[in-house]
Design a protein around this motif. Structure first.
Motif, PDB file in Angstrom:
ATOM      1  N   THR A 226       6.324   3.314  -1.653  1.00  0.00           N
ATOM      2  CA  THR A 226       7.716   3.309  -1.202  1.00  0.00           C
ATOM      3  C   THR A 226       7.842   3.083   0.302  1.00  0.00           C
ATOM      4  N   ALA A 227       6.716   2.748   0.961  1.00  0.00           N
ATOM      5  CA  ALA A 227       6.752   2.623   2.424  1.00  0.00           C
ATOM      6  C   ALA A 227       7.749   1.565   2.903  1.00  0.00           C
ATOM      7  N   ALA A 228       7.918   0.479   2.118  1.00  0.00           N
ATOM      8  CA  ALA A 228       8.820  -0.588   2.566  1.00  0.00           C
ATOM      9  C   ALA A 228      10.224  -0.453   1.961  1.00  0.00           C
TER      10      ALA A 228
ATOM     11  N   PRO B 295      -2.725  12.747   6.838  1.00  0.00           N
ATOM     12  CA  PRO B 295      -2.508  11.847   7.963  1.00  0.00           C
ATOM     13  C   PRO B 295      -3.197  10.494   7.786  1.00  0.00           C
ATOM     14  N   SER B 296      -2.758   9.533   8.549  1.00  0.00           N
ATOM     15  CA  SER B 296      -3.360   8.210   8.562  1.00  0.00           C
ATOM     16  C   SER B 296      -4.835   8.330   8.943  1.00  0.00           C
ATOM     17  N   GLY B 297      -5.693   7.622   8.202  1.00  0.00           N
ATOM     18  CA  GLY B 297      -7.122   7.647   8.507  1.00  0.00           C
ATOM     19  C   GLY B 297      -7.867   8.813   7.877  1.00  0.00           C
ATOM     20  N   SER B 298      -7.199   9.610   7.035  1.00  0.00           N
ATOM     21  CA  SER B 298      -7.853  10.796   6.460  1.00  0.00           C
ATOM     22  C   SER B 298      -8.685  10.471   5.219  1.00  0.00           C
ATOM     23  N   GLY B 299      -8.598   9.224   4.706  1.00  0.00           N
ATOM     24  CA  GLY B 299      -9.448   8.824   3.585  1.00  0.00           C
ATOM     25  C   GLY B 299      -8.712   8.619   2.271  1.00  0.00           C
ATOM     26  N   LYS B 300      -7.389   8.641   2.303  1.00  0.00           N
ATOM     27  CA  LYS B 300      -6.602   8.535   1.065  1.00  0.00           C
ATOM     28  C   LYS B 300      -6.821   7.204   0.354  1.00  0.00           C
ATOM     29  N   SER B 301      -6.783   6.098   1.100  1.00  0.00           N
ATOM     30  CA  SER B 301      -6.989   4.781   0.474  1.00  0.00           C
ATOM     31  C   SER B 301      -8.417   4.658  -0.047  1.00  0.00           C
ATOM     32  N   THR B 302      -9.360   5.222   0.683  1.00  0.00           N
ATOM     33  CA  THR B 302     -10.761   5.200   0.251  1.00  0.00           C
ATOM     34  C   THR B 302     -10.908   5.916  -1.091  1.00  0.00           C
TER      35      THR B 302
ATOM     36  N   PHE C 213      -1.050  -1.702  -4.530  1.00  0.00           N
ATOM     37  CA  PHE C 213      -1.689  -1.709  -3.212  1.00  0.00           C
ATOM     38  C   PHE C 213      -0.661  -1.440  -2.125  1.00  0.00           C
ATOM     39  N   GLN C 214      -1.165  -0.979  -0.980  1.00  0.00           N
ATOM     40  CA  GLN C 214      -0.294  -0.700   0.153  1.00  0.00           C
ATOM     41  C   GLN C 214       0.459  -1.981   0.552  1.00  0.00           C
ATOM     42  N   LYS C 215      -0.257  -3.098   0.553  1.00  0.00           N
ATOM     43  CA  LYS C 215       0.409  -4.397   0.726  1.00  0.00           C
ATOM     44  C   LYS C 215       0.434  -5.034  -0.646  1.00  0.00           C
TER      45      LYS C 215
ATOM     46  N   HIS D 158       3.868   9.395   2.124  1.00  0.00           N
ATOM     47  CA  HIS D 158       4.288  10.158   3.299  1.00  0.00           C
ATOM     48  C   HIS D 158       5.717  10.638   3.123  1.00  0.00           C
ATOM     49  N   ASP D 159       6.288  10.296   1.972  1.00  0.00           N
ATOM     50  CA  ASP D 159       7.716  10.512   1.775  1.00  0.00           C
ATOM     51  C   ASP D 159       7.988  11.919   1.252  1.00  0.00           C
ATOM     52  N   HIS D 160       8.241  12.837   2.146  1.00  0.00           N
ATOM     53  CA  HIS D 160       8.415  14.235   1.758  1.00  0.00           C
ATOM     54  C   HIS D 160       9.706  14.488   0.995  1.00  0.00           C
TER      55      HIS D 160
HETATM   56  P1  ADP Z   1      -2.125   4.535   6.611  1.00  0.00           P
HETATM   57  O1  ADP Z   1      -1.983   6.015   6.389  1.00  0.00           O
HETATM   58  O2  ADP Z   1      -2.650   3.860   5.383  1.00  0.00           O
HETATM   59  O3  ADP Z   1      -2.905   4.172   7.833  1.00  0.00           O
HETATM   60  P2  ADP Z   1       0.430   4.420   7.909  1.00  0.00           P
HETATM   61  O4  ADP Z   1       0.750   5.854   7.734  1.00  0.00           O
HETATM   62  O5  ADP Z   1      -0.006   3.968   9.253  1.00  0.00           O
HETATM   63  O6  ADP Z   1      -0.643   3.961   6.807  1.00  0.00           O
HETATM   64  O7  ADP Z   1       1.692   3.588   7.402  1.00  0.00           O
HETATM   65  C1  ADP Z   1       1.665   2.172   7.336  1.00  0.00           C
HETATM   66  C2  ADP Z   1       3.039   1.650   7.706  1.00  0.00           C
HETATM   67  O8  ADP Z   1       4.024   2.086   6.735  1.00  0.00           O
HETATM   68  C3  ADP Z   1       3.526   2.170   9.042  1.00  0.00           C
HETATM   69  O9  ADP Z   1       4.225   1.122   9.700  1.00  0.00           O
HETATM   70  C4  ADP Z   1       4.453   3.319   8.679  1.00  0.00           C
HETATM   71  O10 ADP Z   1       5.456   3.497   9.651  1.00  0.00           O
HETATM   72  C5  ADP Z   1       5.043   2.842   7.371  1.00  0.00           C
HETATM   73  N1  ADP Z   1       5.377   3.962   6.478  1.00  0.00           N
HETATM   74  C6  ADP Z   1       4.527   4.821   5.916  1.00  0.00           C
HETATM   75  N2  ADP Z   1       5.158   5.691   5.106  1.00  0.00           N
HETATM   76  C7  ADP Z   1       6.465   5.367   5.170  1.00  0.00           C
HETATM   77  C8  ADP Z   1       7.647   5.868   4.547  1.00  0.00           C
HETATM   78  N3  ADP Z   1       7.641   6.881   3.680  1.00  0.00           N
HETATM   79  N4  ADP Z   1       8.804   5.280   4.842  1.00  0.00           N
HETATM   80  C9  ADP Z   1       8.852   4.259   5.691  1.00  0.00           C
HETATM   81  N5  ADP Z   1       7.774   3.723   6.300  1.00  0.00           N
HETATM   82  C10 ADP Z   1       6.599   4.271   6.044  1.00  0.00           C
END
Ligand code: ADP
Ligand code: ADP
Length: 237
Positions: A173-175, A41-48, A93-95, A204-206
């Protein structure tokens, strides 16, 4: 030796009332040629965790060895972290954090040129990667002219350019839409299996979990290994 050996990494942010234990005794060993997913989950320490292994955000405690070389012992660096990172680690990086005043292709080339590769050779390799990732037609644009997904694909090309022995990607792949996301995950798996890199992807992409050899889950700063689909995972039975 394994490509990555992280042992009992811990990280605390802030102090007193604001103290957060972001990572606690997190350990992971990744072999050359292995691709690992890190879920949670978000905030669990993965980026750290990932930025610690990427030598960007050292832990408070624990050790990291890369390719058999001890690189970090708690906060103490055992090598020059910046030059070691440039030589051995590709990080997404995430961004995307592309350099804003360089074109897309120059952003990919710069990693190779810092390593001493000629402009011409680096351009050929950059175009090859960008073509595979579907962003070759944007080669001469500045990052600000690209969509978020295109920027992320350029960042992936940059991370892979030097054929690093360790590749770390934080939600690469988040974006991206489903098809593009899948393609990026498949490229990481190919680079692991054919080039022998060790790859860790926070995701997060299962839908793309089948490309991974091993899956770990992080929760409240603690990492646990999930049973995989390899017989080795059932050795004790
Ligand atoms: P973190 O776990 O680093 O806090 P989040 O889980 O909050 O990051 O995700 C950051 C942003 O990326 C959010 O807006 C989320 O909706 C989006 N996001 C994360 N994973 C995916 C994914 N697989 N597909 C689309 N959007 C994603
Ligand atoms: P994830 O990548 O799984 O979303 P993070 O590693 O980003 O998790 O964050 C883990 C915890 O550490 C969270 O509680 C977050 O708020 C906290 N944290 C992360 N970075 C910092 C920071 N620079 N300063 C203070 N707290 C932070």
């Amino acid at each position: 030796p394994p490509a990555i050996v992280a042992t009992k990494l811990s990280k605390r942010y802030g102090s007193g009332n604001t103290e957060v234990m972001a990572m606690q005794d997190a350990s992971m060993t990744v072999a050359s040629g292995e691709i690992v997913a890190l879920l949670g989950p978000s905030g669990s320490g993965k980026s750290t965790f990932l930025t610690a292994i990427g030598l960007i955000n050292p832990p408070n405690a624990g050790t990291i060895a890369i390719g058999g070389t001890p690189v970090l012992d708690g906060e103490t660096a055992r090598v020059n972290l910046r030059s070691f990172r440039r030589q051995h680690i590709g990080y997404v990086f995430q961004k995307s954090n592309l350099i804003p005043f360089l074109s897309a292709i120059e952003n990919v080339q710069i990693a190779m040129q810092l390593g001493g590769m000629s402009r011409r050779t680096s351009r050929t390799r950059a175009l090859e990667l960008m073509d595979y990732l579907g962003v070759a037609d944007r080669a001469d644009n500045l990052p600000s002219m690209l969509s978020g997904g295109q920027q992320q694909r350029v960042a992936v090309a940059r991370a892979l350019a030097n054929r690093p022995s360790v590749i770390l990607a934080d939600e690469p792949t988040a974006a991206l839409d489903g098809h593009r996301g899948r393609q990026v995950m498949e490229l990481f798996a190919k680079v692991a299996h054919e080039q022998g890199s060790a790859v860790i992807v926070v995701t997060h992409d299962h839908r793309s979990l089948d490309v991974f050899d091993t899956t770990y889950e992080m929760e409240d700063g603690i990492i646990t290994k999930q049973l995989g689909n390899s017989l080795d995972d059932f050795r004790d039975l």
